[in-house]
Design a protein around this motif. Structure first.
Motif, PDB file in Angstrom:
ATOM      1  N   UNK A  15       0.867  -1.179   0.210  1.00  0.00           N
ATOM      2  CA  UNK A  15       0.153  -0.016  -0.060  1.00  0.00           C
ATOM      3  C   UNK A  15       0.860   1.147  -0.071  1.00  0.00           C
ATOM      4  N   UNK A  16       1.819   1.593  -1.099  1.00  0.00           N
ATOM      5  CA  UNK A  16       2.475   2.833  -1.145  1.00  0.00           C
ATOM      6  C   UNK A  16       1.543   3.926  -1.159  1.00  0.00           C
ATOM      7  N   UNK A  17       2.107   5.230  -0.580  1.00  0.00           N
ATOM      8  CA  UNK A  17       1.487   6.392  -0.821  1.00  0.00           C
ATOM      9  C   UNK A  17       1.383   6.802  -2.239  1.00  0.00           C
ATOM     10  N   UNK A  18       0.557   7.910  -2.446  1.00  0.00           N
ATOM     11  CA  UNK A  18      -0.041   8.564  -3.881  1.00  0.00           C
ATOM     12  C   UNK A  18       1.407   8.816  -4.472  1.00  0.00           C
ATOM     13  N   UNK A  24       5.628   5.218 -10.079  1.00  0.00           N
ATOM     14  CA  UNK A  24       5.675   4.090 -10.669  1.00  0.00           C
ATOM     15  C   UNK A  24       4.887   4.254 -12.031  1.00  0.00           C
ATOM     16  N   UNK A  25       3.858   5.209 -12.125  1.00  0.00           N
ATOM     17  CA  UNK A  25       3.289   5.232 -13.465  1.00  0.00           C
ATOM     18  C   UNK A  25       4.290   5.812 -14.412  1.00  0.00           C
ATOM     19  N   UNK A  26       5.159   6.661 -13.873  1.00  0.00           N
ATOM     20  CA  UNK A  26       6.240   7.088 -14.959  1.00  0.00           C
ATOM     21  C   UNK A  26       7.051   6.160 -15.297  1.00  0.00           C
ATOM     22  N   UNK A  39      11.554  -0.074  -6.320  1.00  0.00           N
ATOM     23  CA  UNK A  39      10.565  -0.056  -5.083  1.00  0.00           C
ATOM     24  C   UNK A  39      11.500  -0.110  -4.032  1.00  0.00           C
ATOM     25  N   UNK A  40      12.457  -1.124  -4.218  1.00  0.00           N
ATOM     26  CA  UNK A  40      13.184  -1.459  -2.754  1.00  0.00           C
ATOM     27  C   UNK A  40      14.156  -0.177  -2.299  1.00  0.00           C
ATOM     28  N   UNK A  41      14.531   0.457  -3.328  1.00  0.00           N
ATOM     29  CA  UNK A  41      15.194   1.710  -2.962  1.00  0.00           C
ATOM     30  C   UNK A  41      14.256   2.930  -2.383  1.00  0.00           C
ATOM     31  N   UNK A  72      12.314  10.485 -14.226  1.00  0.00           N
ATOM     32  CA  UNK A  72      11.567   9.380 -14.918  1.00  0.00           C
ATOM     33  C   UNK A  72      11.011  10.091 -16.047  1.00  0.00           C
ATOM     34  N   UNK A  73      10.557  11.163 -16.209  1.00  0.00           N
ATOM     35  CA  UNK A  73       9.958  11.950 -17.141  1.00  0.00           C
ATOM     36  C   UNK A  73      10.946  11.965 -18.403  1.00  0.00           C
TER      37      UNK A  73
END
Length: 719
Positions: A15-18, A24-26, A39-41, A72-73
């Motif tokens: 349950x990661x924050x928004x 992650x979407x990027x 994610x581990x980072x 990421x962009x």
């Protein structure tokens, strides 16, 4: 105390924050395994930062995650994203480099370490600390360009959230952004980053000016939309008629761009805004030139306002065709024409089509950025002061469009106002250091000649030539300035060693000994005890006035095992000087000694030896510390020009000053300063500071001035 990695992660993985979900979407372009590492980072970073908060009150981890989102962009690789998430851990948390390297690899650890400031060290000032941190980051950039991408993204997010800072901190950070980070983004071809950094920096630095200009832009654009729409439609129609598939977009100047143009070009807001801007983006280089023809067929071009940055790219890899044409409403239209790839590089620079693994292949911006960074690394290795180095970098960060050719057709990019000497150093440091003249477009020209784009330059060298202090006034590039200073410091050190050797030899001779008579082992031991690595360091220290030669001689004689036997100082051998020892010797302003004067030297700690005339009124005071007084005399062959003050008693009437100045100039003497010492109704006393070669030259000047009918008397000052 358990390490950050040995403890369980604080947040729930399921349950990661928004803000993490947004990141992650990027990152959909990464593979599942790479995404898992990111994610581990986040888990490691969130646990390491723990309860730390930003000034705004948000959890601190939101900042590095946002930095990662910016990168990421740009679709950068997973190692860069991981390093961005962890970029503050080494600086602000108990996490160690070893733990980072174990968990995420050496590359990530190097990136995080490269971005980390040097806060753990002690510096004299905030400016020195910032300069040294920047220097450290530069060395890391040389190994991996991704370091500066993380730093720029970090600075961009800090600027976006600057409102929570104190006003003084906002201004300091904004100034640093405008002076260093926005220009770096421009130098790396990252125009999108540069534009936002400049906009945010301008708003924070000058909020009132930003608000006024932004309001004027909005009102101006509201009145121009119909005209811009008609021009855009006409361009599209003409390109379609020529069979050119292209995208046409209008360009709007940013407040900071308008502000700098108003300030540097002394233009009004109306003058700056009285230009329409459009960009034409097509699919190939040939289509760019075809589109250029179509545009010139539609609107007449302005003479001398066309620039081909496709054939000759800018220093940061930027490529485009620039033209200015007469528009249908009587105003100029600026049009840029480029391909999709060029547009991507123009916006993202080194981050476009990222190809980190293949260092030799990336885009033009990447290869040029590596050349630039390598040049800065070479420059910083020659610069002892971090503050001096960062000033050099600032000079290098503002290259204007000066592109010149070598005799073989190679194109070199030089900063604004660059001279032929800058060009010589750009070719190679050795070429610059031995330059004597140049040929600009096959015509002989001096080294101080300013260059303009398109010229062909050839450097004429001589093995005996070497840099002169005056060269520092002729160059503008950081590379040339650093190389000249490095050479002059080296010459100063050599002069100091040579003069210190003469001083120590004289003192040892007075004590009945010599350097050769002292056993090498004993001399090395004494040098080590006094924290000198080499004998040359001791000799330079003596010449610079930090050590007294007589005291050193006395200690060395005791080391030898003998007794000091001072000979009669009346017959002591004087140190002969030629005037070439300018890096070590200083000629006193209180008495202005000239070749031919009876002189003495006085050792002043840090200043070295100051040469005085024996008639100087200060000599009596110097004699109270005889160990610092040095017997000196002029050599037979003396070189250079020397300052002297001339007191001229004249009639006070129009034109007299010009007559005296002309007489001095006719005597081949240069006037450095003129000052009225006393001025009455009938007469006046003027003190001229002039340059002469020796006492005879001074006598010639005085004789010529004395012949003037308006001069009552001429005297050397002080009397």
């Amino acid at each position: 105390m358990p390490t950050a990695l040995s403890s369980p992660p604080a947040p729930s993985v399921s349950d990661p924050p928004a803000y993490v979900r947004a990141l992650e979407d990027k990152l959909s372009y990464l593979s599942p395994s790479q995404g898992a590492l990111v994610r581990r980072a986040y888990e490691v970073g969130a646990h390491a930062h723990g309860e730390q908060k930003r000034k705004s009150g948000e959890p601190y981890i939101t900042h590095p995650v946002a930095v990662a989102g910016i990168l990421a962009e740009l679709r950068l690789d997973h190692e860069t994203i991981i390093a961005a998430i962890l970029h503050d851990t080494l600086e602000d948390t108990p996490l160690t480099r070893v733990e980072l390297e174990t968990e995420f690899g050496e590359a990530v650890a190097d990136l995080v370490d490269g971005v980390t400031k040097l806060d753990k060290l002690q510096f004299k000032s905030r400016q020195e600390a910032a300069a040294e941190s920047f220097r450290k980051m530069l060395l890391a950039m040389a190994r991996d360009l991704r370091v500066i991408l993380i730093k720029l993204a970090d600075r961009l997010h800090n600027m976006r959230t600057l409102g929570a800072m104190e006003p003084s901190a906002r201004r300091r950070i904004a100034r640093e952004t405008l002076e260093i980070y926005a220009p770096i983004a421009q130098r790396l071809g990252m125009n999108k980053f540069k534009g936002e950094l400049q906009e945010l920096g301008f708003r924070a630095m000058y909020p009132d000016r930003h608000r006024v200009i932004e309001t004027r832009i909005k009102s101006t654009l509201g009145n121009r939309r119909e005209a811009m729409g008609k021009i855009e439609a006409a361009l599209r129609t003409r390109l379609e008629a020529e069979g050119i598939v292209a995208r046409v977009v209008s360009r709007i100047k940013a407040p900071y761009s308008i502000y700098t143009k108003m300030r540097t070009e002394h233009k009004s807001f109306v003058q700056v805004m009285d230009v329409y801007g459009f960009r034409v983006v097509t699919d190939s280089v040939m289509r760019c030139y075809h589109a250029l023809g179509a545009v010139h067929g539609l609107y007449k071009p302005l003479d001398a306002r066309f620039r081909d940055f496709i054939a000759i790219p800018k220093a940061n890899g930027y490529q485009s065709l620039h033209t200015v044409v007469f528009g249908p409403f009587g105003v100029p239209i600026e049009i840029q024409i480029r391909t999709d790839d060029m547009d991507s590089v123009a916006e993202r620079g080194v981050a476009a089509h990222w190809a980190y693994k293949s260092a030799g292949k990336g885009n033009a911006a990447q290869s040029r950025a590596r050349e630039w960074v390598e040049g800065l690394v070479d420059s910083q290795s020659r610069t002892s002061s971090s503050l001096e180095f960062i000033e050099n970098v600032k000079v290098d960060l503002f290259p204007d469009d000066v592109y010149v050719f070598t005799p073989k057709g190679r194109i070199l990019s030089l900063p604004r106002n660059a001279t032929a000497l800058d060009f010589a150093y750009a070719v190679h440091t050795d070429v610059g250091s031995h330059a004597v003249a140049t040929r600009v477009d096959k015509k002989l020209a001096p080294l101080r000649t300013r260059l303009v784009s398109g010229q062909s330059v050839e450097v004429i060298t001589a093995p005996s030539a070497q840099p002169h202090p005056q060269w520092l006034d002729w160059v503008v590039s950081a590379k040339a300035r650093t190389a000249i200073r490095h050479h002059l410091k080296k010459l100063q050190h050599e002069d100091a060693v040579e003069l210190g050797h003469r001083m120590l030899d004289r003192a040892l001779d007075q004590a009945g000994a010599s350097l050769e008579s002292i056993p090498v082992e004993e001399l090395d031991r004494w040098l080590a005890e006094n924290k000198f690595k080499r004998l040359e360091e001791l000799l330079a220290d003596i010449a610079l006035g930090n050590r007294v030669a007589d005291q050193v001689a006395s200690q060395l004689v005791k080391v030898k095992g003998g007794k000091t036997r001072l000979r009669a100082t009346r017959h002591a051998e004087s140190i002969r000087i030629t005037g070439a020892e300018r890096g070590v010797l200083t000629f006193a302003n209180c008495c202005h000694p000239l070749p031919g004067d009876a002189i003495m030297g006085f050792m002043s700690a840090g200043k070295g030896i100051v040469v005085h005339r024996l008639e100087c009124p200060n000599v009596a005071e110097f004699r109270k510390t005889p160990e610092r007084c040095i017997a000196m005399e002029w050599d037979r062959d003396v070189s250079g020009d020397y300052k002297v003050e001339l007191r001229v008693d004249i009639q006070n009437k129009p034109g007299v000053l010009a007559s005296v100045a002309a007489a001095i100039a006719e005597s081949n003497s240069n006037i450095e300063n003129v000052e009225y010492q006393d001025r009455g109704v009938m007469s006046a006393i003027i003190v001229f500071t002039i340059e002469v070669q020796n006492r005879k030259h001074l006598a010639d000047v005085m004789r010529r001035v004395r012949r003037l009918g308006v001069v009552h008397g001429v005297y050397r000052h002080p009397l």
